[in-house]
Scaffold this active site. Sequence first.
Site, mmCIF file in Angstrom:
data_model
loop_
_atom_site.group_PDB
_atom_site.id
_atom_site.type_symbol
_atom_site.label_atom_id
_atom_site.label_comp_id
_atom_site.label_asym_id
_atom_site.label_seq_id
_atom_site.Cartn_x
_atom_site.Cartn_y
_atom_site.Cartn_z
ATOM 1 N N VAL A 52 -1.246 4.265 10.408
ATOM 2 C CA VAL A 52 -0.031 3.762 11.066
ATOM 3 C C VAL A 52 1.100 4.794 11.132
ATOM 4 O O VAL A 52 2.057 4.620 11.883
ATOM 5 C CB VAL A 52 0.465 2.487 10.341
ATOM 6 C CG1 VAL A 52 1.135 2.831 9.009
ATOM 7 C CG2 VAL A 52 1.386 1.662 11.221
ATOM 8 N N TYR A 53 0.975 5.908 10.391
ATOM 9 C CA TYR A 53 2.033 6.929 10.412
ATOM 10 C C TYR A 53 1.949 7.721 11.709
ATOM 11 O O TYR A 53 0.892 8.234 12.050
ATOM 12 C CB TYR A 53 1.880 7.905 9.246
ATOM 13 C CG TYR A 53 2.012 7.345 7.866
ATOM 14 C CD1 TYR A 53 2.532 6.082 7.631
ATOM 15 C CD2 TYR A 53 1.605 8.086 6.751
ATOM 16 C CE1 TYR A 53 2.645 5.570 6.349
ATOM 17 C CE2 TYR A 53 1.727 7.589 5.474
ATOM 18 C CZ TYR A 53 2.229 6.335 5.267
ATOM 19 O OH TYR A 53 2.334 5.832 3.995
ATOM 20 N N SER A 54 3.004 7.927 12.492
ATOM 21 C CA SER A 54 4.317 7.334 12.306
ATOM 22 C C SER A 54 4.660 6.496 13.525
ATOM 23 O O SER A 54 5.423 6.892 14.395
ATOM 24 C CB SER A 54 5.345 8.424 12.071
ATOM 25 O OG SER A 54 5.136 9.461 13.055
#
Length: 316
Positions: A52-54
């Site tokens: 999920v980054y970023s």
Amino acid sequence: MEKRQLGNTELYVYPITFGGNVFGWTIDEKKSFEILDAFIGAGFNFIDTANVYSRWAAGNEGGESEMIIGNWMKKQGNREKLIIATKVGADMGSGKRDLSKKYILKAVEDSLKRLQTDYIDLYQTHWDDETTPIEETLEAYAQLIKEGKVRHIGASNLTPERLKQSLDIAVANNLPAYQTFQPHYNLYEREVFENGLEPLCLGNNLGVLNYYSLASGFLTGKYRSEADLNKSQRGGGVAKYLDERGFKILAALDEVAAELNSTPATVALAWLINRPSVTAPIVSATSTTQLDSIIKAPDLEITADQLHFLTSESAW
């Protein structure tokens, strides 16, 4: 600087984990490469990221951090020298957290592609998904381990009850067990971890890789008033620490740092490294100057009295 074992695995890391949440957010690929080169050049070997980054940054969709790390490893040809951790389960745009077997099996392929690697050393449950049976999640991990795509698994952000349940189910069903745990933990944020999670981690020999080790930069001493909050993109998350206890902690860090000719950031990390439960605090940097304070922490000759003083002054 000695390596530490991650839980009951054959993975050994030096006692600082570089947090890849800044890649593709507060620093671009070129700067990320510079920071990674300096971190690995200083002798460290452990990098943590998440699919999920970023995603939260304008124009991003998630996966940016993994892509930057993958491009860097390909350029340097150093994959086999590193321990790479990433995570699965956060909302990637579907509107929900997902730890279903179907989702995990797809998500790992996406992460492997972005990281440009055949395997992930530590694959971690990022957030709990109470709609998916724990057995199903662990069965997905078992398949990935059998296929050689994942070496070991860890977890983050679980309650003590859900972490214990996951460990018990793994044993009862002969499924892979979490070997590491990522809690929100630092000199200011102590109560939640120490009151329920820490005994569980110690009792099960889980490697603790705590995040927000410097409280979004507050423990560096950079933010000492409301006026300081605009110093960086992360300043908004620091306002809650500007209270009586926060200032007391900063005063203690200043005092010990002066005694050791060091910095508050280095001292705050040294306190964590010397906690019996902590294996390798996660910390990120956006400049080599910031990184300098981080990489000095494992070798800081902090005394038992100084550690006790910090523990006492930061009591909640």
